[in-house]
Design an enzyme around this catalytic site. Structure first.
Site, PDB file in Angstrom:
ATOM      1  N   HIS A  68       0.830  -1.207   0.000  1.00 52.60           N
ATOM      2  CA  HIS A  68       0.000   0.000   0.000  1.00 52.60           C
ATOM      3  C   HIS A  68       0.863   1.255   0.000  1.00 52.60           C
ATOM      4  CE1 HIS A  68       0.265   1.361   4.293  1.00 52.60           C
ATOM      5  NE2 HIS A  68       0.426   0.084   4.569  1.00 52.60           N
ATOM      6  N   ASP A 185       6.225   2.461   6.543  1.00 51.92           N
ATOM      7  CA  ASP A 185       4.971   1.722   6.393  1.00 51.92           C
ATOM      8  C   ASP A 185       4.081   2.502   5.429  1.00 51.92           C
ATOM      9  OD1 ASP A 185       2.584   0.351   6.706  1.00 51.92           O
ATOM     10  OD2 ASP A 185       2.263   1.003   8.777  1.00 51.92           O
ATOM     11  N   GLU A 219      -5.211   1.186   2.717  1.00 57.48           N
ATOM     12  CA  GLU A 219      -4.918   0.188   3.740  1.00 57.48           C
ATOM     13  C   GLU A 219      -5.029   0.767   5.137  1.00 57.48           C
ATOM     14  OE1 GLU A 219      -2.531  -2.250   6.550  1.00 57.48           O
ATOM     15  OE2 GLU A 219      -2.290  -0.151   6.019  1.00 57.48           O
ATOM     16  N   GLU A 220      -4.566   2.000   5.308  1.00 55.03           N
ATOM     17  CA  GLU A 220      -4.557   2.601   6.648  1.00 55.03           C
ATOM     18  C   GLU A 220      -5.960   2.864   7.183  1.00 55.03           C
ATOM     19  OE1 GLU A 220      -2.097   2.522   8.368  1.00 55.03           O
ATOM     20  OE2 GLU A 220      -0.272   2.795   7.208  1.00 55.03           O
ATOM     21  N   ASP A 239       4.128  -5.910   3.876  1.00 55.13           N
ATOM     22  CA  ASP A 239       3.888  -4.853   4.860  1.00 55.13           C
ATOM     23  C   ASP A 239       4.955  -4.932   5.941  1.00 55.13           C
ATOM     24  OD1 ASP A 239       2.583  -2.707   6.120  1.00 55.13           O
ATOM     25  OD2 ASP A 239       0.602  -3.535   5.680  1.00 55.13           O
ATOM     26  N   HIS A 320       3.996   3.623  12.894  1.00 53.73           N
ATOM     27  CA  HIS A 320       3.087   4.767  12.954  1.00 53.73           C
ATOM     28  C   HIS A 320       3.674   5.951  13.715  1.00 53.73           C
ATOM     29  CE1 HIS A 320      -0.993   2.906  11.610  1.00 53.73           C
ATOM     30  NE2 HIS A 320       0.015   2.549  10.828  1.00 53.73           N
TER      31      HIS A 320
END
Length: 344
Positions: A68, A185, A219-220, A239, A320
Site C-alpha cells: 500500500h 509503512d 490500507e490505513e 507490509d 506509525h
C-alpha cells in the site's frame, strides 16, 4: 544478494516518501507509479477509487503481490476562533506521535505549511499539569499555520475548510544501513516491489505462473484490499513487521506472518513461503502481530474472495511514528519475494 538493486530501491523509496499521500490523497503518487511501470514496459490499470495494478506475465494460478502507498495523517475538523486548526487522525496516527511535526495542509486553493502544537505550547507560561497532560486531539492539540492569521475568518480566506487533508513531513535519513523516516509503512515495501518488477523487466523474465503487482491506497483506513485483481488465487501482502519486546521480527531479517490481530494466515501458503525462504537461505523469522495490526489481506477475505492469503515484511521499529528499518531487512524481504514468486 547480487540481484538486489539497492540504489534503485533507495531512489524509489525517497521518491515515494517525497509525495504526500494521506489515505484518499492518491492521484499524484498513482501517476508517479504508473509512469514508472510504463517505463519498465508494463501496462498499469487503475481503480476508480484509487489503486494501481498490472500483470507481470505468466499463465495460470495467479499470484498477487500487494503493498500500500497511503500514509496516515490528519484532517481539519474545525477552525478555532484564533485561526488555528482542530484536527482528527486519518488512520492510526496518535496525537503523541504527531506533536511538534511540520505539516502541509491541502486546501482546494493551495497548500499551506504549519506545525502540530499544544494549544498552550510555551512551557514557560503554561502550568506544569496542563503542559504535561497527554497529547489529545480533542483537548490540547492544534495546528498553527505558517500564515499571518488571527481569526477563523483569516484562515477561511486562505481556502482552508473542514475536511482538508493534512500530510506530515517524512524526514528521511539513512545512517549505518538504518533507514529512518515516517511512512516506511508501507513505502519501503512498495519500493522493494518496484525493484522486483524492474528485475523482471530488465531480464525479460516470464514467470512460471501469472503474477500481478497491486498498490492500494486505503490500507490505513481498512479497505485497501477490499478489491483485488479478478484472477487472483494467491494473495501475498507486503507490509511492515513491527519490532517489539515480545516480537521475533528483526530489523535485519525478513518476516513471514503467522497471524495478525484479525486472522491466522493460510497455513499451506505460509508453509510454502517458509520452504522457499529455507531453500534460498533467507534470513527470516516467523511472527504473530496483536492486538492492533492487520494487512490488506484482511479486507480481501472479509469481502469474500476465495484466495489463499499470506503476508511477509521487513522488521520495522516505531510503527506509525518515526519509523526505522535496516537495508538488510529489505534485502532479505526482496530475496524471499524473488525465491517464492520466481523460484530463484
Amino acid at each position: 544478494m547480487k540481484t538486489f538493486d539497492q540504489e534503485y530501491m533507495l531512489t524509489q523509496l525517497k521518491n515515494l516518501l517525497a509525495i504526500d499521500s494521506t489515505s484518499g490523497q492518491y492521484r499524484e503518487i498513482q501517476d508517479y507509479v504508473a509512469a514508472e511501470m510504463q517505463r519498465m514496459g508494463y501496462q498499469p490499470q487503475t481503480l476508480r477509487k484509487g489503486g494501481i495494478w498490472c500483470d507481470l506475465g505468466g499463465e495460470g494460478n495467479s499470484l498477487c503481490l500487494l503493498s500500500h502507498l497511503d500514509d496516515i495523517g490528519l484532517m481539519v475538523r474545525h477552525i478555532f476562533p484564533n485561526g488555528t486548526l482542530k484536527v482528527v487522525p486519518v488512520g492510526g496516527l496518535r496525537a503523541c506521535a504527531a506533536e511538534h511535526e511540520n505539516v502541509r495542509v491541502y486546501s482546494r486553493k493551495g497548500v499551506y505549511s504549519g506545525t502540530v502544537q499544544r494549544i498552550q505550547s510555551c512551557v514557560h507560561v503554561t502550568p506544569a499539569d496542563v503542559y504535561n497532560a497527554a497529547a489529545d486531539y480533542d483537548k490540547n492539540i492544534c495546528i498553527v499555520l505558517d500564515e499571518d492569521v488571527h481569526s477563523a475568518e483569516d484562515t477561511r480566506a486562505l481556502g482552508i475548510r473542514t475536511g482538508d487533508l493534512i500530510a506530515l513531513d517524512p524526514h528521511f535519513t539513512m545512517a549505518g544501513g538504518f533507514i529512518k523516516s515516517r511512512f516506511i509503512d508501507d513505502k519501503a515495501c512498495s519500493a522493494v516491489l518496484l525493484t522486483l518488477m524492474k528485475y523482471m523487466s530488465d531480464n525479460k523474465i516470464t514467470p512460471s505462473r501469472n503474477i500481478t503487482a497491486y498498490f492500494t491506497f486505503y490500507e490505513e483506513i481498512l479497505h485497501g484490499g477490499s478489491w483485488i485483481p479478478p484472477q487472483t488465487e494467491d494473495l501475498i501482502a507486503l507490509d511492515i513487521a513491527p519490532v517489539g519486546p515480545e516480537q521475533t521480527s528483526d530489523e535485519h531479517k525478513a518476516t513471514i506472518f503467522a497471524k495478525d490481530s484479525r486472522f491466522p494466515y493460510h497455513l499451506e501458503l505460509t508453509r510454502e513461503l517458509i520452504d522457499a525462504a529455507e531453500r534460498a537461505g533467507i534470513n527470516y523469522e516467523m511472527d504473530v502481530f496483536t492486538p492492533g495490526y492487520g494487512t490488506d489481506c484482511d479486507p480481501a477475505l472479509q469481502a469474500g474472495y476465495d484466495v489463499r492469503h499470506a503476508a511477509i515484511g521487513h522488521g520495522c521499529l516505531a510503527s506509525h511514528g518515526y519509523e526505522r528499518t535496516h537495508i538488510d531487512s529489505l534485502r532479505e524481504m526482496y530475496g524471499l519475494m524473488k525465491a517464492y514468486a520466481l523460484g530463484e
